[in-house]
Design an enzyme around this catalytic site. Structure first.
Site, PDB file in Angstrom:
ATOM      1  N   TYR A 144       0.837  -1.199   0.000  1.00 35.46           N
ATOM      2  CA  TYR A 144       0.000   0.000   0.000  1.00 35.46           C
ATOM      3  C   TYR A 144       0.878   1.258   0.000  1.00 35.46           C
ATOM      4  O   TYR A 144       0.631   2.199  -0.781  1.00 35.46           O
ATOM      5  CB  TYR A 144      -0.927   0.014   1.221  1.00 35.46           C
ATOM      6  CG  TYR A 144      -1.633   1.343   1.398  1.00 35.46           C
ATOM      7  CD1 TYR A 144      -2.719   1.684   0.591  1.00 35.46           C
ATOM      8  CD2 TYR A 144      -1.193   2.270   2.344  1.00 35.46           C
ATOM      9  CE1 TYR A 144      -3.348   2.916   0.719  1.00 35.46           C
ATOM     10  CE2 TYR A 144      -1.818   3.500   2.478  1.00 35.46           C
ATOM     11  CZ  TYR A 144      -2.888   3.819   1.667  1.00 35.46           C
ATOM     12  OH  TYR A 144      -3.502   5.045   1.786  1.00 35.46           O
ATOM     13  N   ARG A 191       1.919   8.364  12.949  1.00 28.30           N
ATOM     14  CA  ARG A 191       1.569   9.594  13.659  1.00 28.30           C
ATOM     15  C   ARG A 191       0.065   9.877  13.611  1.00 28.30           C
ATOM     16  O   ARG A 191      -0.512  10.383  14.578  1.00 28.30           O
ATOM     17  CB  ARG A 191       2.335  10.753  13.034  1.00 28.30           C
ATOM     18  CG  ARG A 191       2.053  12.128  13.640  1.00 28.30           C
ATOM     19  CD  ARG A 191       2.421  13.214  12.667  1.00 28.30           C
ATOM     20  NE  ARG A 191       1.681  13.064  11.408  1.00 28.30           N
ATOM     21  CZ  ARG A 191       2.089  13.561  10.238  1.00 28.30           C
ATOM     22  NH1 ARG A 191       3.223  14.213  10.159  1.00 28.30           N
ATOM     23  NH2 ARG A 191       1.355  13.383   9.146  1.00 28.30           N
ATOM     24  N   ARG A 201     -10.784   5.675   8.971  1.00 32.26           N
ATOM     25  CA  ARG A 201      -9.751   5.066   8.127  1.00 32.26           C
ATOM     26  C   ARG A 201      -8.832   4.202   8.973  1.00 32.26           C
ATOM     27  O   ARG A 201      -8.562   4.524  10.125  1.00 32.26           O
ATOM     28  CB  ARG A 201      -8.926   6.153   7.424  1.00 32.26           C
ATOM     29  CG  ARG A 201      -9.734   7.077   6.529  1.00 32.26           C
ATOM     30  CD  ARG A 201      -8.809   7.996   5.745  1.00 32.26           C
ATOM     31  NE  ARG A 201      -7.986   8.815   6.610  1.00 32.26           N
ATOM     32  CZ  ARG A 201      -8.156  10.130   6.775  1.00 32.26           C
ATOM     33  NH1 ARG A 201      -9.133  10.754   6.147  1.00 32.26           N
ATOM     34  NH2 ARG A 201      -7.357  10.826   7.576  1.00 32.26           N
ATOM     35  N   PHE A 261      15.522  19.224  -1.475  1.00 34.38           N
ATOM     36  CA  PHE A 261      14.165  18.754  -1.749  1.00 34.38           C
ATOM     37  C   PHE A 261      13.936  17.374  -1.122  1.00 34.38           C
ATOM     38  O   PHE A 261      12.874  17.113  -0.547  1.00 34.38           O
ATOM     39  CB  PHE A 261      13.964  18.694  -3.264  1.00 34.38           C
ATOM     40  CG  PHE A 261      12.616  18.185  -3.701  1.00 34.38           C
ATOM     41  CD1 PHE A 261      11.541  19.053  -3.868  1.00 34.38           C
ATOM     42  CD2 PHE A 261      12.418  16.838  -3.979  1.00 34.38           C
ATOM     43  CE1 PHE A 261      10.298  18.583  -4.270  1.00 34.38           C
ATOM     44  CE2 PHE A 261      11.187  16.356  -4.385  1.00 34.38           C
ATOM     45  CZ  PHE A 261      10.124  17.239  -4.534  1.00 34.38           C
TER      46      PHE A 261
END
Length: 390
Positions: A144, A191, A201, A261
């Protein structure tokens, strides 16, 4: 850091960057600091995936409509008139004005188009697979997370290499790129336990939580808090296994804007995991790192040695909190030992690229930062540490 001049852009790209700023302040800040044409490619990549994610998140779209849309979404990139006007999601503008986004996609070099279309296709298929499927095994958890975040890491890496700002190996080594995404996504899932529970969910793998409770929601009950924390610690330990791959990946990067980044979200993640580890607050409210701490991390994570030092600092913090009675304590200690070996001073891993002194000088870096950019970074901190973004 480089600043982008909006006046130099055509109308379509200006619109895309406006949508970028509207949908994610945090990613807008770091994307606009990327060099050259890579900046536009990553902006469009983000907006395309944001549009795809908006379809997935929209609970008003029936499955018989949503599943084919997810499977076919990559093909909409080549349909100039395609748009979707029925969404009720907050980011629906990326669907309603998809013709502008797809036009700018088609204006990209073919090498960028191919990457974005391929990742969009694979992600749509994966999202459709998990629409009515809960995450049971740890293998499925990895699968997932691969679909919603690992593929993003792989796509970005291929874009970095396609731009010639990074070596081909960065885009070719999909295992390391996948780990970059999995580390971030697992941190968000760990978290966000309570928020996800409140919104119906479930992303924690049943294979793990079923050893500690009959239902995942039972972990919020005060009488189950000790078992809940043990479950939490096992998942944090699982996520820590990606850190060696993260360090190896970052050690290969040559371009400063690409390094920043990639590195900033990773140091945010390790700090967040350290805050969550063995912390009952995960099941009671919001766990976040302090804004000042987050800004310091953003400012410091500019080279591989600094990132290694940050990783070392936070795994040591976790190590000091390991309960002797925790069922995962031995595994936690083992993975921390492997991270220490890579991140401690004089460790075996050395970057193949040494940045020039201008990048290693804090004073020069601060001088290069505009106050506007620094303000944007500061405001973006809450999104990095509170909002899970794919």
């Amino acid at each position: 850091m480089p600043r982008m001049d909006p006046d130099s852009l055509g109308r379509g790209l200006r619109t895309c960057y406006r949508y970028l700023n509207q949908t994610s302040r945090s990613f807008a800040a770091v994307i606009q600091a990327l060099d050259g044409e890579l900046r536009h490619a990553v902006c469009i990549f983000y907006l395309v995936l944001r549009a795809l994610d908006t379809i997935e998140d929209d609970m008003t779209i029936s499955l018989d409509v949503k599943v084919p849309m997810l499977h076919e979404f990559h093909s909409f990139l080549y349909q100039p008139e395609w748009k979707y006007m029925e969404s009720k999601e907050k980011d629906r503008q990326v669907l309603e004005d998809f013709p502008t986004i797809s036009m700018e996609f088609r204006n990209l070099s073919k090498v960028y188009q191919d990457v974005i279309s391929d990742i969009c296709h694979k992600m749509g298929v994966g999202m459709a697979e998990f629409l009515e499927k809960k995450v049971d095994s740890q293998h499925e958890w990895d699968r997932y997370c691969h679909y919603v975040a690992g593929l993003v890491g792989i796509g970005l890496s291929r874009l970095f290499s396609a731009s010639d700002l990074e070596d081909p190996i960065v885009g070719q080594d999909t295992e390391l790129a996948n780990s970059m995404g999995l580390f971030l996504q697992k941190t968000n899932i760990i978290r966000d336990y309570l928020e996800d529970q409140q919104e119906g969910r479930e992303f924690w793998p049943r294979e793990v939580w079923s050893r500690y409770a009959k239902k995942l929601s039972d972990l919020t009950k005060p009488e189950n808090i000790d078992m809940a924390v043990q479950c939490l610690n096992e998942l944090v330990t699982n996520a820590l296994h990606h850190v060696p791959d993260v360090l190896k990946y970052l050690s290969r990067l040559k371009n400063q804007s690409v390094f920043n980044f990639c590195a900033i979200p990773q140091v945010m993640a390790i700090a967040t995991l350290a805050a969550c580890y063995n912390n009952k607050q995960v099941f009671r409210g919001v766990v976040k790192i302090r804004k000042g701490q987050a800004v310091t991390l953003m400012m410091d994570a500019t080279n591989i040695q600094a990132v290694k030092s940050i990783m070392y600092q936070y795994v040591e913090e976790i190590y000091q909190k390991i309960p002797s009675t925790d069922p995962s304590s031995n595994k936690t200690q083992q993975v921390i030992a492997s991270i220490r070996a890579m991140s401690s001073p004089g460790g075996p891993m050395v970057s193949r690229h040494h940045y020039s002194p201008i990048y290693l000088s804090c004073a020069m870096l601060l001088a290069a930062l505009s106050w506007q950019y620094l303000s944007t970074i500061s405001k973006a901190t809450e999104e990095y540490v509170q909002a899970g973004e794919n």
